[in-house]
Design a protein around this motif. Structure first.
Motif, PDB file in Angstrom:
ATOM      1  N   ARG A 356     -18.014  27.552   8.448  1.00 14.63           N
ATOM      2  CA  ARG A 356     -17.264  27.936   9.848  1.00 14.63           C
ATOM      3  C   ARG A 356     -15.847  28.312   9.534  1.00 14.63           C
ATOM      4  O   ARG A 356     -15.320  27.906   8.628  1.00 14.63           O
ATOM      5  N   PRO A 357     -15.574  29.312  10.449  1.00 13.60           N
ATOM      6  CA  PRO A 357     -14.147  29.619  10.312  1.00 13.60           C
ATOM      7  C   PRO A 357     -13.155  28.685  10.386  1.00 13.60           C
ATOM      8  O   PRO A 357     -13.172  27.585  11.042  1.00 13.60           O
ATOM      9  N   TRP A 391     -25.493  36.837   2.219  1.00 13.74           N
ATOM     10  CA  TRP A 391     -26.063  38.042   2.600  1.00 13.74           C
ATOM     11  C   TRP A 391     -26.606  38.252   3.807  1.00 13.74           C
ATOM     12  O   TRP A 391     -26.578  39.331   4.475  1.00 13.74           O
ATOM     13  N   PRO A 392     -26.875  37.001   4.480  1.00 12.10           N
ATOM     14  CA  PRO A 392     -27.530  37.394   5.925  1.00 12.10           C
ATOM     15  C   PRO A 392     -26.262  37.230   6.961  1.00 12.10           C
ATOM     16  O   PRO A 392     -26.530  37.499   8.163  1.00 12.10           O
ATOM     17  N   LEU A 398     -23.759  36.736  12.357  1.00 11.35           N
ATOM     18  CA  LEU A 398     -23.019  35.722  11.919  1.00 11.35           C
ATOM     19  C   LEU A 398     -21.753  36.024  11.299  1.00 11.35           C
ATOM     20  O   LEU A 398     -21.267  35.252  10.364  1.00 11.35           O
ATOM     21  N   SER A 399     -20.983  36.959  11.605  1.00 10.02           N
ATOM     22  CA  SER A 399     -19.998  37.716  10.974  1.00 10.02           C
ATOM     23  C   SER A 399     -18.934  36.424  10.832  1.00 10.02           C
ATOM     24  O   SER A 399     -18.353  36.512   9.706  1.00 10.02           O
ATOM     25  N   GLU A 400     -18.509  35.744  11.759  1.00 14.16           N
ATOM     26  CA  GLU A 400     -17.573  34.866  11.742  1.00 14.16           C
ATOM     27  C   GLU A 400     -17.918  33.515  10.765  1.00 14.16           C
ATOM     28  O   GLU A 400     -16.920  33.123  10.218  1.00 14.16           O
ATOM     29  N   TYR A 467     -15.816  44.964   6.681  1.00 15.15           N
ATOM     30  CA  TYR A 467     -15.322  46.270   7.358  1.00 15.15           C
ATOM     31  C   TYR A 467     -16.299  47.379   7.686  1.00 15.15           C
ATOM     32  O   TYR A 467     -16.281  47.764   8.796  1.00 15.15           O
ATOM     33  N   GLU A 468     -17.464  47.203   6.696  1.00 15.96           N
ATOM     34  CA  GLU A 468     -18.522  48.432   6.996  1.00 15.96           C
ATOM     35  C   GLU A 468     -19.198  47.779   8.309  1.00 15.96           C
ATOM     36  O   GLU A 468     -19.390  48.657   9.188  1.00 15.96           O
ATOM     37  N   TYR A 469     -19.199  46.804   8.746  1.00  9.42           N
ATOM     38  CA  TYR A 469     -19.809  46.346   9.999  1.00  9.42           C
ATOM     39  C   TYR A 469     -18.954  46.323  10.998  1.00  9.42           C
ATOM     40  O   TYR A 469     -19.525  46.621  12.158  1.00  9.42           O
ATOM     41  N   ASN A 470     -17.677  45.875  10.885  1.00 12.87           N
ATOM     42  CA  ASN A 470     -16.819  45.854  12.091  1.00 12.87           C
ATOM     43  C   ASN A 470     -15.594  46.987  12.290  1.00 12.87           C
ATOM     44  O   ASN A 470     -15.316  47.301  13.394  1.00 12.87           O
ATOM     45  N   GLY A 471     -15.518  47.873  11.225  1.00  8.63           N
ATOM     46  CA  GLY A 471     -14.874  49.096  11.566  1.00  8.63           C
ATOM     47  C   GLY A 471     -13.251  48.590  11.847  1.00  8.63           C
ATOM     48  O   GLY A 471     -12.458  49.535  12.323  1.00  8.63           O
TER      49      GLY A 471
END
Length: 829
Positions: A356-357, A391-392, A398-400, A467-471
C-alpha cells in the motif's frame, strides 16, 4: 421480562443481518475461496491484510488461530553489508574470468566480495491470537470463506443448535485487525483469548486488553533491535470478562469484537526510534471511536476503490459448487474457467492487501509469514521475484500499489552509492541479488547466487514503466536521478572483454544458473540478461533525459557506450544464448530463464520486428520445458503469451493450478489449498506472475501497438474483461468476445494521442465508420520500439520460420478523457 425480550430481539436481529450478509456472499459472489473444513496447515489458512497488518485465519471452531504480521517487524537493525575487500580483488577476478579460470574466480569472490557480516535480515512473524472455545469441539454445518470482493474472512458452524459466526478483516482506513464473533442466541459466546509468539516476548493484560511486546531477533552478526507491541482489546455485548496475567476469559456474551493493533519502532530504513507503544495505542484509540459497522463499511469501501476497477468473466461451470481445494485438485482434468478468474483476481487481492502507498513493498511471501526465520528470509530477491510481484500492478489497474517499490528503489539508490564506491571504486549506485528492509546492497549467499550486480538495473525498469502508463512528467522528474545514477555505475564498472572488444559486466552470473562447461561455477562475463538489462536501462534513461530536456552530454556518453554492449546471439541449437559463449545445454531445465528477459518483461524480442530472435527465444523456452517451480511456471505463462501461443500458456495454467500438499522444498510448482503459489514452499511472486500472465494473454501494449486478445486459448471461446490498462494512458473499459472474436471494444484515452490497435478480428467504430489502417511508425511517443543490434547467429543454427496468424492493424486518433467504442466489422471479413 420485556427488557429480556428486547435484548433477545436485538441479538437475533443483529445475527440475522450478519447471516443474511453471509448467505448473500455464499450465493451471489463467485469471487470467494470457500471450504467445508477448518485449516490444519498454514497454507490452508486464509489471508487478510491492509498493506501493513496481515493475518492468517485458520477457522478452527474449538481453537481459532489468527497468525499476525506487521510489515516492519524484521530481525536486525540498520546496518551495512559491504565487503571492501572486493575493490582490490576486482582486477584479479576479471583476469581469471577472461582466462577461463572460473572456479578460482568464484572462490576469490566468495572470499573478497560476499558479505562477511550480513546476508540480509529475515521478515518475522509477530505471533498469534488464540481464541479457545472448549465447548465447540463437536460442530456441524461448517463453512469458511474469504470473499475477495469485500476482503473479509467468514467462519460459520453449528454447536448444539446454535449457529456461530466469526468474521475477520484488516481495516485499510483504521489500521487494525478486527475479529467479530456472533451467535444465533444470546449469552452463548464463551472463549479464552491469549497472545503468543515463537520467539521471546513479554505478555500481560490490562483491563480488557492483552499486551505483547518484545524485540525482533538477531541474525548473522546483526543484533535484533526493532521493538514491537501488540494490543488485543475485547469489546462485548453482554457477558462478563475476567483476566489472568496473560489471558482474558469471556463468559456468556451476546457478541464479542477483538480489535488488534500492532506497531513497531521502525521509522525508516536508517531510523528505528519510533515509540511502538504510542503508535499501537493511537491506532487502537482511533478504531474504538467508531462503531463496528462503521469500521466494516469504511474498510469495504476503501478496498473496493481499487479492487472493483477490473472485472473478468471467462465463463462458469458446475465446478463453482465445489470447495476451492477440490476445484484446484480437479482443474487439470476438467474445465473450470471461473477458477482462472478467481486466481487472477486473487492475485489482485493479494497485491492490494500486501503493498500500500506509504508502506513497504510485498516481500517474497507478501505480507504473510508465520516464522521467525522463513525460507530465504522472506525478504526481497531482486533477480526476478520482487520484480514479478509488481508485474500486474500497472496492467491490472493497481498503479498505486507499486508506490512502495518505487520508494524502495529510491532508498536503495542512496545505500547503493556507498557499496559502489567501497566495493568497486565506481560512481552511481549498485544492488546485487537481494535486499531487505534495511536496504542492504552488498552481495550475499555466495558467489554462485550473489555475484550479480544488476539488481538496480532491473528495478529501474519499474520506474520507467510507471511513466509509460501514466505519462506524468512530474513523476518522471522524481525518478530520473535514480536511473541516471544507476547508469553512472555501469559507465564506471563496464570492462572490455578481450575477444570482441565489447563492454561487459564482469564479474556477474546468469541468475542462479551455470553453464554445463563449468557447472560448479556460475561466474561469467557479459551474460545475455545483463546485456539486455543494460540495453533497457541505457535506452530508457536516454529517453527520460530527452523528455526532460537535460543532460545532453550524458546522453551522448550513454549512446556511445550502448553501441559497445554485446548483441544477442543465436547458438548452435537455434537457441537464444544464455552466455556470451555458446555454452547452452539443451538438457538444461533450470527454473530461471533469465536470458528470456528480452522477450518478457522486456520488449526487445518481437515476433514482428525480430523474427530470428523471437524463434530463438521460443526454442530456448521449449528446451527449458514446462515443469518447474511455481514462480518459474508463471513467468513461462507470460512468455508463452508474449510468444502469442495462448494454448501453450493455458497448458502451463493447468500445471500451476495443481493441488500441492505441505512440501517444504521442491521444484514441482503448483498451488496450495488456500491458493497460495507453491515453489514449494510458498512464494507469493507466483500468484502475481499468474495474474500478470492472464492479463498478458488478453492485452499487450509493449510492441508499438495495443494488441487485443493476442494469446486467447481455444478453451476461452466467450468472455469479457473490464478495466485493464495499456501504455500511453489507455484503459480498456470493455472488451467482449464470442467464439474467439472481438464483438465490442471500448477504449478510454486518459491523455490522448494515437491509439494503434492490433487484432485478429476486423474492427470498426460504433457508427460503422471504418478505422484507418496503420502505416509506418506509431506517432504516439509511448509506443516507440527499441532499436536493438542485429543478432550474431551461429553458422550451425537452423532457425525455423516464424508462423504468425494474420492480423488487422489500425490507427485511432484520440482526445484526452474520451471513450471510443469499436465493434467487429463485417465489411472486412
Amino acid at each position: 421480562m420485556e427488557t429480556l425480550k428486547h435484548k433477545v430481539g436485538i441479538v437475533i436481529l443483529i445475527f440475522l443481518i450478519t447471516c443474511i450478509q453471509s448467505i448473500s456472499a455464499q450465493t451471489d459472489s463467485l469471487l470467494k475461496l470457500w471450504y467445508n473444513k477448518p485449516a490444519e496447515q498454514w497454507v490452508e489458512a486464509l489471508p487478510v491484510g491492509n498493506g501493513r497488518l496481515g493475518a492468517m485465519v485458520f477457522g478452527n471452531p474449538a481453537k481459532e488461530e489468527i497468525q499476525l504480521n506487521e510489515i516492519t517487524v524484521w530481525a536486525g537493525q540498520p546496518h551495512r553489508n559491504d565487503n571492501p575487500g572486493a575493490r582490490e580483488a576486482l582486477p584479479m577476478v576479471r583476469q581469471m574470468i577472461f582466462e577461463g579460470k572460473y572456479k578460482e574466480a568464484q572462490e576469490l569472490v566468495n572470499e573478497k566480495f560476499i558479505s562477511q557480516n550480513s546476508h540480509g535480515m529475515p521478515y518475522q512473524t509477530v505471533g498469534n491470537l488464540d481464541l479457545l472455545f472448549p465447548e465447540h469441539k463437536n460442530y456441524s454445518n461448517y463453512y469458511r470463506e474469504l470473499n475477495i470482493e469485500t476482503a473479509i474472512t467468514t467462519t460459520q458452524y453449528d454447536v448444539d443448535g446454535v449457529t456461530y459466526k466469526r468474521q475477520v478483516f484488516s481495516s485499510i482506513p483504521d489500521q487494525v485487525i478486527v475479529v467479530r464473533i456472533t451467535a444465533s442466541e444470546p449469552g452463548k459466546i464463551n472463549f479464552t483469548a491469549s497472545l503468543d509468539r515463537p520467539g521471546k516476548a513479554d505478555i500481560s493484560t490490562e483491563g480488557h486488553t492483552i499486551i505483547m511486546s518484545g524485540l525482533t531477533g538477531d541474525n548473522d552478526a546483526i543484533k535484533g533491535n526493532v521493538q514491537f507491541k501488540v494490543l488485543a482489546k475485547i469489546i462485548t455485548v453482554g457477558g462478563s470478562l475476567k483476566t489472568s496475567d496473560t489471558a482474558i476469559f469471556l463468559q456468556n456474551a451476546d457478541t464479542a469484537t477483538v480489535y488488534i493493533s500492532i506497531a513497531s519502532s521502525f521509522k525508516n530504513y536508517k531510523d528505528i526510534s519510533d515509540d511502538a507503544g504510542a503508535k499501537a495505542n493511537a491506532y487502537l484509540k482511533q478504531a474504538l471511536n467508531k462503531t463496528y459497522n462503521q469500521l466494516l463499511q469504511e474498510h469495504i469501501e476503501a478496498y473496493r476503490h481499487y479492487f472493483n476497477r477490473v472485472s473478468l468473466n471467462l465463463g462458469i461451470t458446475d465446478s463453482v459448487k465445489n470447495p476451492t481445494d477440490q476445484r484446484i485438485a480437479d482443474f487439470s482434468s476438467g474445465f473450470d474457467p471461473q477458477l482462472v478468474t478467481l486466481y487472477f483476481q486473487f492475485g489482485r487481492y493479494l497485491l492490494i492487501s500486501s503493498s500500500r502507498p506509504g508502506g513497504q513493498p510485498a516481500t517474497l511471501q507478501g505480507l504473510w509469514n508465520n516464522q521467525l526465520y522463513p525460507p530465504w528470509d522472506s525478504k526481497y530477491t531482486v533477480n526476478i521475484n520482487t520484480e514479478m510481484n509488481y508485474w500486474p500492478s500497472e496492467v491490472t489497474n493497481l498503479s498505486e500499489m507499486n508506490e512502495p517499490l518505487i520508494q524502495m528503489v529510491k532508498e536503495l539508490s542512496e545505500t547503493g552509492k556507498q557499496t559502489a564506491k567501497a566495493m568497486y571504486g565506481a560512481n552511481g549506485w549498485v544492488l546485487h541479488h537481494n535486499t531487505d528492509i534495511w536496504r542492504i546492497t552488498g552481495p550475499v549467499d555466495g558467489s554462485f547466487w550473489g555475484m550479480w550486480p544488476m539488481g538496480g538495473a532491473w528495478l529501474c525498469q519499474h520506474l520507467w514503466e510507471k511513466y509509460e502508463y501514466n505519462g506524468n512528467v512530474e513523476y518522471l522528474k522524481t525518478v530520473y536521478p535514480v536511473m541516471k545514477s544507476a547508469v553512472a555505475f555501469y559507465l564506471s564498472f563496464l570492462v572490455e572483454e578481450p575477444e570482441h572488444k565489447w563492454l561487459v559486466v564482469c564479474p556477474s552470473v546468469s541468475p542462479e544458473n551455470a553453464p554445463s562447461i563449468h557447472a560448479e561455477s556460475s561466474i561469467a562475463a557479459g551474460t545475455t540478461m545483463d546485456n539486455q538489462l543494460l540495453f533497457d536501462l541505457f535506452s530508457k534513461t536516454i529517453k527520460a533525459a530527452e523528455i526532460l530536456k537535460t543532460d545532453s552530454v550524458f546522453i551522448l556518453k550513454m549512446s556511445e557506450t550502448l553501441k559497445r554492449i554485446p548483441p544477442m546471439q543465436i547458438g548452435k541449437y537455434g537457441q537464444l544464448q544464455e552466455w556470451l559463449e555458446d555454452w547452452d545445454n539443451p538438457e538444461d531445465h533450470h527454473r530461471h530463464v533469465s536470458h528470456l528477459y528480452g522477450a518478457y518483461p522486456s520488449n526487445q524480442i518481437s515476433p514482428y520486428r525480430t523474427p530470428e530472435l523471437f524463434q530463438a527465444a521460443r526454442t530456448s523456452l521449449l528446451l527449458r520445458g514446462d515443469p518447474s517451480t511455481g514462480w518459474s511456471m508463471n513467468w513461462k505463462i507470460n512468455l508463452w503469451a508474449s510468444f502469442l501461443d495462448g494454448n501453450h500458456a493455458y497448458k502451463l495454467i493447468t500445471d500451476q493450478i495443481n493441488l500441492v500438499g505441505n512440501q517444504q522444498h521442491a521444484e514441482e510448482g503448483g498451488t496450495y489449498p488456500n491458493m497460495f503459489d507453491a515453489h514449494p514452499p510458498f512464494q507469493i511472486d507466483g500468484n502475481f506472475g499468474f495474474t500478470a500472465g492472464i492479463a498478458e494473454m488478453l492485452l499487450q501494449s509493449n510492441d508499438g501497438f495495443i494488441f487485443v486478445l493476442p494469446a486467447l486459448p481455444d478453451v476461452w471461446k466467450d468472455g469479457n474483461v473490464k478495466g485493464l490498462r495499456a501504455r500511453g494512458g489507455f484503459e480498456i473499459e470493455l472488451l467482449e468476445w464470442e467464439d474467439g472474436q472481438i464483438t465490442r471494444l471500448a477504449i478510454k484515452s486518459h491523455i490522448g494521442g494515437n491509439c494503434r490497435i492490433r487484432s485478429y478480428s476486423p474492427l470498426q467504430l460504433e457508427d460503422n465508420t471504418k478505422l484507418v489502417r496503420a502505416k509506418g511508425v506509431n506517432s504516439n511517443p509511448f509506443y516507440e520500439v527499441p532499436q536493438i543490434k542485429t543478432p550474431v547467429i551461429s553458422p550451425q543454427a537452423q532457425p525455423g520460420k516464424v508462423q504468425l496468424k494474420s492480423t488487422y492493424l489500425y490507427d485511432l486518433k484520440t482526445e484526452p478523457g474520451e471513450t471510443y467504442l469499436l465493434l467487429r466489422s463485417a465489411n472486412e471479413l
